[in-house]
Design a protein around this motif. Structure first.
Motif, short mmCIF file in Angstrom:
data_model
loop_
_atom_site.label_atom_id
_atom_site.label_comp_id
_atom_site.label_asym_id
_atom_site.label_seq_id
_atom_site.Cartn_x
_atom_site.Cartn_y
_atom_site.Cartn_z
N ALA A 1 13.62 6.59 -1.30
CA ALA A 1 12.72 5.61 -1.92
C ALA A 1 11.45 6.29 -2.42
O ALA A 1 10.99 6.03 -3.54
CB ALA A 1 12.38 4.51 -0.91
N ILE A 2 10.90 7.19 -1.62
CA ILE A 2 9.70 7.92 -2.03
C ILE A 2 10.00 8.79 -3.25
O ILE A 2 9.22 8.82 -4.22
CB ILE A 2 9.13 8.76 -0.86
N LEU A 3 11.13 9.45 -3.24
CA LEU A 3 11.55 10.27 -4.37
C LEU A 3 11.70 9.41 -5.63
O LEU A 3 11.26 9.79 -6.71
CB LEU A 3 12.86 10.99 -4.04
N TRP A 4 12.28 8.22 -5.48
CA TRP A 4 12.42 7.32 -6.63
C TRP A 4 11.04 6.93 -7.17
O TRP A 4 10.82 6.95 -8.38
CB TRP A 4 13.23 6.07 -6.24
N LEU A 5 10.12 6.58 -6.28
CA LEU A 5 8.77 6.21 -6.72
C LEU A 5 8.08 7.36 -7.45
O LEU A 5 7.34 7.14 -8.42
CB LEU A 5 7.92 5.76 -5.52
N GLU A 6 8.29 8.58 -6.97
CA GLU A 6 7.65 9.74 -7.60
C GLU A 6 8.22 10.04 -8.98
O GLU A 6 7.54 10.64 -9.81
CB GLU A 6 7.81 10.98 -6.70
N ASN A 7 9.46 9.62 -9.24
CA ASN A 7 10.14 9.97 -10.48
C ASN A 7 10.38 8.81 -11.44
O ASN A 7 11.04 8.98 -12.46
CB ASN A 7 11.48 10.65 -10.16
N ASN A 8 9.85 7.64 -11.12
CA ASN A 8 10.05 6.47 -11.95
C ASN A 8 8.75 5.70 -12.10
O ASN A 8 7.86 5.80 -11.28
CB ASN A 8 11.11 5.55 -11.33
N THR A 9 8.69 4.93 -13.17
CA THR A 9 7.56 4.03 -13.37
C THR A 9 8.11 2.61 -13.42
O THR A 9 9.30 2.40 -13.64
CB THR A 9 6.81 4.34 -14.68
N TYR A 10 7.24 1.65 -13.20
CA TYR A 10 7.63 0.25 -13.23
C TYR A 10 6.44 -0.59 -13.67
O TYR A 10 5.30 -0.20 -13.48
CB TYR A 10 8.15 -0.21 -11.86
N LYS A 11 6.74 -1.72 -14.29
CA LYS A 11 5.70 -2.65 -14.71
C LYS A 11 5.66 -3.89 -13.83
O LYS A 11 4.75 -4.70 -13.94
CB LYS A 11 5.94 -3.09 -16.16
N ASN A 12 6.67 -4.05 -13.01
CA ASN A 12 6.77 -5.26 -12.19
C ASN A 12 5.57 -5.38 -11.26
O ASN A 12 5.27 -4.46 -10.51
CB ASN A 12 8.04 -5.21 -11.33
N PRO A 13 4.89 -6.53 -11.30
CA PRO A 13 3.82 -6.74 -10.33
C PRO A 13 4.40 -6.88 -8.92
O PRO A 13 5.45 -7.52 -8.74
CB PRO A 13 3.17 -8.05 -10.76
N ILE A 14 3.76 -6.27 -7.95
CA ILE A 14 4.15 -6.42 -6.54
C ILE A 14 3.06 -7.29 -5.92
O ILE A 14 1.91 -6.87 -5.81
CB ILE A 14 4.27 -5.06 -5.84
N SER B 1 0.83 -1.20 0.00
CA SER B 1 0.00 0.00 0.00
C SER B 1 0.87 1.26 0.00
O SER B 1 0.59 2.22 -0.73
CB SER B 1 -0.92 -0.02 1.22
N TRP B 2 1.91 1.28 0.81
CA TRP B 2 2.79 2.44 0.86
C TRP B 2 3.46 2.69 -0.48
O TRP B 2 3.60 3.84 -0.90
CB TRP B 2 3.86 2.25 1.93
N VAL B 3 3.87 1.62 -1.16
CA VAL B 3 4.51 1.78 -2.47
C VAL B 3 3.50 2.37 -3.45
O VAL B 3 3.82 3.30 -4.20
CB VAL B 3 5.07 0.43 -2.98
N ARG B 4 2.30 1.86 -3.46
CA ARG B 4 1.27 2.36 -4.38
C ARG B 4 0.94 3.83 -4.10
O ARG B 4 0.72 4.61 -5.02
CB ARG B 4 0.01 1.52 -4.29
N LYS B 5 0.89 4.20 -2.81
CA LYS B 5 0.59 5.58 -2.44
C LYS B 5 1.80 6.50 -2.52
O LYS B 5 1.66 7.72 -2.40
CB LYS B 5 0.03 5.63 -1.01
N LYS B 6 2.99 5.91 -2.64
CA LYS B 6 4.26 6.65 -2.69
C LYS B 6 4.48 7.46 -1.41
O LYS B 6 4.99 8.57 -1.43
CB LYS B 6 4.32 7.55 -3.92
N LYS B 7 4.10 6.86 -0.29
CA LYS B 7 4.33 7.48 1.02
C LYS B 7 4.20 6.42 2.10
O LYS B 7 3.55 5.40 1.91
CB LYS B 7 3.38 8.65 1.28
N VAL B 8 4.87 6.67 3.21
CA VAL B 8 4.79 5.75 4.34
C VAL B 8 3.96 6.40 5.44
O VAL B 8 3.89 7.62 5.55
CB VAL B 8 6.18 5.36 4.88
N SER B 9 3.34 5.56 6.24
CA SER B 9 2.56 6.03 7.38
C SER B 9 3.10 5.29 8.60
O SER B 9 2.70 4.16 8.86
CB SER B 9 1.07 5.73 7.16
N THR B 10 4.03 5.93 9.27
CA THR B 10 4.71 5.27 10.39
C THR B 10 4.89 6.24 11.54
O THR B 10 4.92 7.46 11.34
CB THR B 10 6.08 4.73 9.93
N ASN B 11 5.00 5.68 12.73
CA ASN B 11 5.28 6.48 13.91
C ASN B 11 6.78 6.53 14.22
O ASN B 11 7.17 7.06 15.25
CB ASN B 11 4.54 5.90 15.12
#
Length: 118
Positions: free
Chosen positions: A86-99, A59-69
């Motif tokens: 990691a968040i910056l990479w997700l915001e600036n890259n696309t991928y086809k790999n199924p998670i 879920s965090w990868v799909r949302k491109k953010k983490v929700s942690t304390n």
């Protein structure tokens, strides 16, 4: 906390990070996914699936953010740098790999786990 990526067939290591003095399982899973995506992109394996046993991390990868304390402090500085990158990479890259969710009840513990589950 530490995390790694291994081949599902035989458990052969691909990469390993840590241990970190403080962290959570979901953060490790999240970072493992993103590092796995980066690795697969570099290796031109653009449709190979990645597995994790953490629906939260997916879920965090799909949302491109983490929700942690997890606090930002001196002890967690390196880990937070990795999370932010990691968040910056997700915001600036696309991928086809199924998670995909690793189904522990079907397949047992993931070979990427460190055998420490109780």
């Amino acid at each position: 906390m530490e995390f790694q990526c291994v081949h599902t067939k035989d458990g052969a290591p691909i990469f390993h990070f840590g241990p970190f003095p403080v962290g959570t399982n979901n953060i490790g899973e999240f970072l493992g996914i993103v590092e796995g995506l980066k690795y697969l992109q570099k290796e031109n394996k653009l449709e190979m699936p990645l597995y994790t046993d953490s629906q939260t991390a997916i879920s965090w990868v799909r949302k491109k953010k983490v929700s942690t304390n997890l606090e930002r402090n001196e002890q967690t500085q390196k880990l937070w740098e990795m999370i932010d990158n990691a968040i910056l990479w997700l915001e600036n890259n696309t991928y086809k790999n199924p998670i995909l969710k690793w189904e522990t009840t079907k397949y047992g513990d993931s070979k990427a786990d460190f055998g420490r589950k109780r």
